[in-house]
Enzyme design. Structure first.
Site, mmCIF file in Angstrom:
data_model
loop_
_atom_site.group_PDB
_atom_site.id
_atom_site.type_symbol
_atom_site.label_atom_id
_atom_site.label_comp_id
_atom_site.label_asym_id
_atom_site.label_seq_id
_atom_site.Cartn_x
_atom_site.Cartn_y
_atom_site.Cartn_z
ATOM 1 N N HIS A 142 -28.077 -144.504 -56.987
ATOM 2 C CA HIS A 142 -28.030 -143.961 -58.346
ATOM 3 C C HIS A 142 -29.400 -143.463 -58.811
ATOM 4 O O HIS A 142 -29.493 -142.753 -59.813
ATOM 5 C CB HIS A 142 -27.475 -145.002 -59.332
ATOM 6 C CG HIS A 142 -28.414 -146.114 -59.672
ATOM 7 N ND1 HIS A 142 -28.364 -147.347 -59.072
ATOM 8 C CD2 HIS A 142 -29.448 -146.180 -60.561
ATOM 9 C CE1 HIS A 142 -29.287 -148.142 -59.585
ATOM 10 N NE2 HIS A 142 -29.971 -147.443 -60.488
ATOM 11 N N ASP A 172 -24.379 -148.861 -53.166
ATOM 12 C CA ASP A 172 -25.357 -148.183 -54.016
ATOM 13 C C ASP A 172 -26.710 -148.079 -53.316
ATOM 14 O O ASP A 172 -27.762 -148.337 -53.900
ATOM 15 C CB ASP A 172 -25.505 -148.906 -55.360
ATOM 16 C CG ASP A 172 -26.277 -148.066 -56.379
ATOM 17 O OD1 ASP A 172 -26.386 -146.833 -56.185
ATOM 18 O OD2 ASP A 172 -26.800 -148.647 -57.350
ATOM 19 N N SER A 250 -34.896 -150.385 -60.330
ATOM 20 C CA SER A 250 -33.832 -150.142 -59.361
ATOM 21 C C SER A 250 -34.383 -149.579 -58.062
ATOM 22 O O SER A 250 -35.218 -148.658 -58.065
ATOM 23 C CB SER A 250 -32.808 -149.160 -59.944
ATOM 24 O OG SER A 250 -32.169 -149.722 -61.057
#
Length: 271
Positions: A142, A172, A250
């Site tokens: 993402h 992910d 992230s």
């Protein structure tokens, strides 16, 4: 009548008495010189004897001068350890874990489609970790999904273009390949989440809000967790931990106390 001292056939005018010739004596032979082999053997024995005496004297002196070993008791060892700990401050587990991955953590910038020429218009700022020294970087999908360009900033200050070479949407995850590498690129050591247990120390490293690298420490809160994102994406087999993370963290590595990467920071639960 006196006996004449001259022979009867000698002329009287001669006043020289012919002496009787003595018998030749046996010639004396010169003394033979000792051969060099005999000399070598003779002095070799003396040298060997002197050397042997010297070695014996040295060994005797060493035995006399040798310090007597003192037995060390367990109390002595405990006292030495206690004194060392009191005089020196040892690094924390979080410090050692971060030092192991510090040069492997990178900042990932995804450049948006709308204004490609304006590098400040970014779709996302995230983190990645070098997993192979050929420039292979692991991050979240993402973070780079839909980007027209991806740039990676290394710990040494070098920034380079990167290409997305692999994805795992179910986890992910995205794999990047960086074009230009620093000379002394270091890859992180990968570990296994199977060795984790609730309560184990973990460290999250990343670029929250684009600032970093930043370090936060915590413990494993649980294993095999599931998470459903607001978009409906479902993730499973997650590690729950209580170290602080923020947007931009992230894709950063989750590191155990041994400095091994055991996970990738993926989501933040913030009610």
């Amino acid at each position: 009548m006196k006996r004449s001292l001259y022979s009867s056939n000698s002329p009287r005018s001669s006043g020289v008495v012919r002496a009787e010739t003595p018998s030749p004596e046996k010639p004396v032979e010169p003394r033979a010189k000792p051969k060099w082999r005999d000399l070598y053997t003779k002095y070799e024995r003396r040298f060997t004897l002197v050397l042997l005496l010297g070695v014996i004297a040295f060994l005797a002196a060493s035995h006399v001068l040798k310090p007597v070993a003192t037995a060390i008791s367990q109390d002595d060892i405990n006292a030495a350890v206690t004194r060392t700990l009191a005089e020196q401050t040892l690094p924390s587990p979080a410090t050692k874990a971060y030092a192991a991955v510090q040069r492997s953590v990178v900042r990932v910038r995804a450049i948006g489609d709308g204004l490609e020429h304006d590098e400040y218009m970014q779709r996302a700022v995230g983190t990645g970790v070098v997993i192979m020294d050929n420039g292979t970087v692991l991050t979240n999908l993402h973070v780079v999904a839909g980007a027209s360009r991806v740039k990676v900033l290394f710990a040494e200050g070098l920034e380079s273009q990167a290409q997305i070479v692999g994805t795992q949407p179910e986890n992910d995850l995205a794999v990047l390949k960086v074009e230009t590498l620093p000379d002394d690129l270091v890859a992180a050591t990968m570990g296994s989440a199977k060795d984790l247990a609730p309560g184990d120390t973990v460290v999250a490293v990343g670029f929250p809000f684009g600032i970093g690298p930043s370090v936060s420490a915590g413990v494993v809160s649980g294993l095999n967790r599931e998470y459903r994102s607001p978009r409906g994406d479902r993730l499973s087999n997650l590690i729950q931990f209580d170290a602080a993370v923020n947007p931009g963290s992230s894709g950063g590595p989750l590191v155990n106390a041994a400095g091994e990467v055991v996970g990738i920071v993926t989501a933040m639960l913030d009610p």
